[in-house]
Design an enzyme around this catalytic site. Structure first.
Site, PDB file in Angstrom:
ATOM      1  N   ARG A  78       0.790  -1.237   0.115  1.00 23.93           N
ATOM      2  CA  ARG A  78       0.088  -0.039  -0.012  1.00 23.93           C
ATOM      3  C   ARG A  78       0.956   1.181   0.257  1.00 23.93           C
ATOM      4  O   ARG A  78       1.910   1.540   0.701  1.00 23.93           O
ATOM      5  CB  ARG A  78      -0.952   0.008   1.373  1.00 23.93           C
ATOM      6  CG  ARG A  78      -1.787   1.352   1.306  1.00 23.93           C
ATOM      7  CD  ARG A  78      -2.515   1.123   2.567  1.00 23.93           C
ATOM      8  NE  ARG A  78      -3.529   2.485   2.438  1.00 23.93           N
ATOM      9  CZ  ARG A  78      -3.799   3.188   3.452  1.00 23.93           C
ATOM     10  NH1 ARG A  78      -3.312   3.222   4.668  1.00 23.93           N
ATOM     11  NH2 ARG A  78      -4.426   4.200   3.209  1.00 23.93           N
ATOM     12  N   HIS A 133      -3.033  11.118   0.559  1.00 29.44           N
ATOM     13  CA  HIS A 133      -2.870  10.796   1.800  1.00 29.44           C
ATOM     14  C   HIS A 133      -2.212  12.076   2.719  1.00 29.44           C
ATOM     15  O   HIS A 133      -0.872  12.055   2.922  1.00 29.44           O
ATOM     16  CB  HIS A 133      -1.741   9.652   2.042  1.00 29.44           C
ATOM     17  CG  HIS A 133      -1.447   8.683   3.320  1.00 29.44           C
ATOM     18  ND1 HIS A 133      -1.955   7.647   3.843  1.00 29.44           N
ATOM     19  CD2 HIS A 133      -1.225   9.191   4.418  1.00 29.44           C
ATOM     20  CE1 HIS A 133      -1.507   7.189   4.737  1.00 29.44           C
ATOM     21  NE2 HIS A 133      -1.215   8.374   5.470  1.00 29.44           N
ATOM     22  N   GLU A 174      -7.837   8.409   5.838  1.00 28.73           N
ATOM     23  CA  GLU A 174      -8.274   8.948   7.199  1.00 28.73           C
ATOM     24  C   GLU A 174      -8.774  10.209   7.105  1.00 28.73           C
ATOM     25  O   GLU A 174      -8.121  11.339   7.576  1.00 28.73           O
ATOM     26  CB  GLU A 174      -6.936   9.010   8.203  1.00 28.73           C
ATOM     27  CG  GLU A 174      -6.435   7.480   8.427  1.00 28.73           C
ATOM     28  CD  GLU A 174      -5.542   7.451   9.803  1.00 28.73           C
ATOM     29  OE1 GLU A 174      -5.197   8.628  10.443  1.00 28.73           O
ATOM     30  OE2 GLU A 174      -5.352   6.202  10.364  1.00 28.73           O
ATOM     31  N   ASN A 227      -8.385   1.664   9.324  1.00 27.78           N
ATOM     32  CA  ASN A 227      -7.229   1.519   9.950  1.00 27.78           C
ATOM     33  C   ASN A 227      -7.504   1.866  11.337  1.00 27.78           C
ATOM     34  O   ASN A 227      -8.078   2.606  11.898  1.00 27.78           O
ATOM     35  CB  ASN A 227      -6.494   3.389   9.542  1.00 27.78           C
ATOM     36  CG  ASN A 227      -6.246   3.534   8.225  1.00 27.78           C
ATOM     37  OD1 ASN A 227      -6.281   2.469   7.358  1.00 27.78           O
ATOM     38  ND2 ASN A 227      -5.733   4.502   8.084  1.00 27.78           N
ATOM     39  N   TYR A 250      -5.693   1.248  15.560  1.00 26.81           N
ATOM     40  CA  TYR A 250      -4.513   1.249  16.258  1.00 26.81           C
ATOM     41  C   TYR A 250      -4.723   0.973  17.775  1.00 26.81           C
ATOM     42  O   TYR A 250      -4.205   0.031  18.232  1.00 26.81           O
ATOM     43  CB  TYR A 250      -3.755   2.570  16.062  1.00 26.81           C
ATOM     44  CG  TYR A 250      -3.130   2.649  14.807  1.00 26.81           C
ATOM     45  CD1 TYR A 250      -1.726   2.210  14.659  1.00 26.81           C
ATOM     46  CD2 TYR A 250      -3.638   3.475  13.627  1.00 26.81           C
ATOM     47  CE1 TYR A 250      -1.207   2.162  13.423  1.00 26.81           C
ATOM     48  CE2 TYR A 250      -3.078   3.432  12.469  1.00 26.81           C
ATOM     49  CZ  TYR A 250      -1.945   2.730  12.282  1.00 26.81           C
ATOM     50  OH  TYR A 250      -1.255   2.770  11.033  1.00 26.81           O
ATOM     51  N   GLU A 265      -4.308  -0.352   7.808  1.00 28.10           N
ATOM     52  CA  GLU A 265      -3.248  -0.016   8.693  1.00 28.10           C
ATOM     53  C   GLU A 265      -3.235  -0.760   9.998  1.00 28.10           C
ATOM     54  O   GLU A 265      -4.467  -0.555  10.514  1.00 28.10           O
ATOM     55  CB  GLU A 265      -3.246   1.685   8.872  1.00 28.10           C
ATOM     56  CG  GLU A 265      -2.534   2.291   7.577  1.00 28.10           C
ATOM     57  CD  GLU A 265      -2.551   3.866   8.025  1.00 28.10           C
ATOM     58  OE1 GLU A 265      -2.005   4.279   9.312  1.00 28.10           O
ATOM     59  OE2 GLU A 265      -2.372   4.607   7.217  1.00 28.10           O
TER      60      GLU A 265
HETATM   61  C1  NOJ Z   1      -2.236   7.102  10.389  1.00 26.62           C
HETATM   62  C2  NOJ Z   1      -1.742   7.534   9.129  1.00 26.62           C
HETATM   63  O1  NOJ Z   1      -2.545   7.103   7.981  1.00 26.62           O
HETATM   64  C3  NOJ Z   1       0.004   7.270   8.934  1.00 26.62           C
HETATM   65  O2  NOJ Z   1       0.184   8.270   7.909  1.00 26.62           O
HETATM   66  C4  NOJ Z   1       0.769   7.308  10.233  1.00 26.62           C
HETATM   67  O3  NOJ Z   1       1.735   7.277   9.940  1.00 26.62           O
HETATM   68  C5  NOJ Z   1       0.013   6.400  10.941  1.00 26.62           C
HETATM   69  N1  NOJ Z   1      -1.360   6.221  11.108  1.00 26.62           N
HETATM   70  C6  NOJ Z   1       0.632   5.971  12.216  1.00 26.62           C
HETATM   71  O4  NOJ Z   1       0.146   7.303  13.071  1.00 26.62           O
END
Ligand code: NOJ
Length: 499
Positions: A104, A149, A194, A336, A338, A403
């Site tokens: 990606r 992005h 995002e 995405n 986290y 992500e």
């Molecule tokens: C979100 C973003 O899409 C990416 O650019 C960033 O590096 C990662 N998460 C980690 O924060």
């Protein structure tokens, strides 16, 4: 907090980890389908460098960080970054070594269209991405391409950026250039990465360009334009390219998990509200059966706006035609994900702001391992809940995890990253094999250490270390590389890691 996977973990410890998954599948519980897509990701501004080479135009990060070098904690910027503009062949080899079937990356809009518009098309920019795409395909790696992005051409910021609804027209013409030049080989597109992060550049966030403080007004205007731009790019593909190019177009939503801090009705509603304000505000108009913004978002912003004497809701509401135009404009949901937070009912943020409108306060799950980015903890069960939430909210859309990854300070023996990936991948497999969630792919962030926005090069997400003091930007696999390579190659979470 008990993990929902507790019972299953016990079964695995007892040695019954090869129990068949539900449905007709004969897969073991820790296995992924043979056609599952594993990938690794990067983004243009974070890795390419070559910020002013070969005709590239200035973007908002070039502009913002050249004018405000103190806005990153280490005074850095993406002028050189990983130098991937010159080292893309090495990057392809890294991906190949990692046994991924997809890479990606994002296209830098101003490298292709230096003014943001089609009056100047930079052939050298097109050549660069053609070389990258062709090199990937020669190595049996599928390109997963993000159109936008974060690195908006500065010329488009000069006319207001995303709060300006005319950006829809610029974006759709940019998308047309991408389909025309790359669509014969690119089969997976993501329009916008995002969007909830993009709009923070208009809420006064000190870490995100263009750093405009129009909190609670301009950010909602950007929401409106981004949704229409996404829909226009999707419809263009659908109407003029899909028949011949036969690819898929989606969007990458960032979705953290918000767990009610207590069992109270108010906290349960608050956690749901937070999801709707940050994920649903983009997801609901595109993926829900009825379209439009989530009702709770419409009501709260309208009520707060009225109470404060605004002439209209600060949320730019859609006409019925616009609702229909945006509804259903995706072939998959990009997610995405986290980390997770406990959420409580309560006021936060200044007025006006999206946080204030949401009316939710977030805490921290302090019992869980904390990363180098102090807000970020390893809370694997939140990933399973996120995937189930997306599946329940937007039924019928396959999920592509675009992500997921762990930040540290750059250790080569990155045990924290190994712990995170193995636990989160276990939760994803449980969501698929036990809960029946349709996840079609997973992209690890990131293929290599890179420029991490406001934290510069101090926070590292790479599976490969990058030496930013070395003019050659040497890449070296970290300890997590071998663990992930095995998972990606075998499409199985090894039993020692499957919890
Ligand atoms: C979100 C973003 O899409 C990416 O650019 C960033 O590096 C990662 N998460 C980690 O924060």
């Amino acid at each position: 907090m008990t993990s929902p996977g507790h019972t299953l973990s016990l079964l695995v410890i007892l040695g019954v980890g090869t129990l068949a998954a539900p449905e007709s599948s004969s897969r073991a519980l820790n296995q992924l389908p043979a056609d599952f897509i594993f990938g690794a990701g990067t983004a243009s501004y974070q890795v390419e460098g070559a910020w002013n080479e070969d005709g590239k135009g200035e973007n908002i990060y070039d502009h913002w960080l050249h004018n405000n070098p103190n806005l990153t904690v280490d005074g850095s910027n993406g002028d050189v970054a990983c130098d991937s503009y010159h080292k893309y062949e090495t990057d392809i080899q890294l991906a190949k070594n990692l046994s991924v079937s997809a890479y990606r990356f994002s296209i830098s809009w101003s490298r292709i269209l230096p003014t943001g518009d089609t009056n100047v098309v930079n052939q050298k920019g097109i050549d660069y991405y053609n070389n990258l795409i062709n090199g990937l395909l020669e190595n049996d790696i599928e390109p997963l391409v993000t159109m936008f992005h974060f690195d908006l051409p500065q010329k488009l910021q000069d006319i207001g950026g995303w709060p300006n609804p005319r950006l829809v027209d610029y974006f759709v013409e940019y998308a047309r250039i991408l389909y025309d030049n790359f669509g014969d080989r690119v089969k997976w597109w993501q329009t916008i990465n995002e969007p909830s992060s993009v709009i923070m550049g208009y809420s006064g966030s000190p870490a995100l360009a263009p750093g405009i403080d129009s909190s609670g007004v301009g950010d909602y205007m950007a929401v409106y334009t981004l949704l229409k731009a996404h829909a226009a790019a999707y419809r263009l593909y659908d109407e003029q390219y899909r028949a011949t190019q036969q690819g898929k177009v989606g969007i990458a939503l960032n979705i953290m998990w918000y767990e009610p801090a207590t069992n109270s009705t108010a906290d349960i509603a608050a956690a749901d509200r937070k999801l709707q304000f940050y994920a649903g505000i983009f997801g609901h108009p595109i993926f829900s059966a009825e379209g439009d913004y989530p009702e709770v978002v419409k009501q709260r912003v309208a009520n707060n706006s009225r109470a404060d004497g605004y002439a209209r809701s600060r949320l730019v509401e859609f006409t019925p035609d616009e609702v229909e135009y945006i509804r259903g404009t995706a072939d998959f949901v990009g997610v995405n994900h986290y980390t997770s937070f406990p959420a409580s009912d309560g006021q936060s943020g200044s007025n006006p702001s999206m946080d204030y409108d949401a009316g939710v306060t977030l805490g921290a799950f302090t019992d869980y391992p904390v990363s180098a980015a102090l807000w970020f903890r390893n809370i694997p069960w939140g990933f399973r809940k996120t995937l189930n939430w997306v599946n329940q909210q937007y039924p019928g859309y396959p999920i592509f995890v675009l992500e997921n990854g762990w930040p540290d300070s750059g250790e080569m023996e990155d045990q924290g990253r190994i712990d995170y990936y193995t636990a989160y991948l276990s939760e994803m497999v449980k969501a698929m094999n036990e809960d029946g969630v349709d996840v079609i792919g997973y992209v690890a962030w990131s293929l290599m250490d890179n420029f991490e926005w406001g934290t510069g090069f101090t926070i590292r997400y790479g599976i490969h270390h990058v030496d930013f003091d070395d003019p050659d930007r040497k890449r070296t696999p970290k300890a997590s590389f071998a663990v992930l390579e095995e998972i990606f190659r075998t499409k199985t979470i090894p039993e020692q890691y499957f919890r």
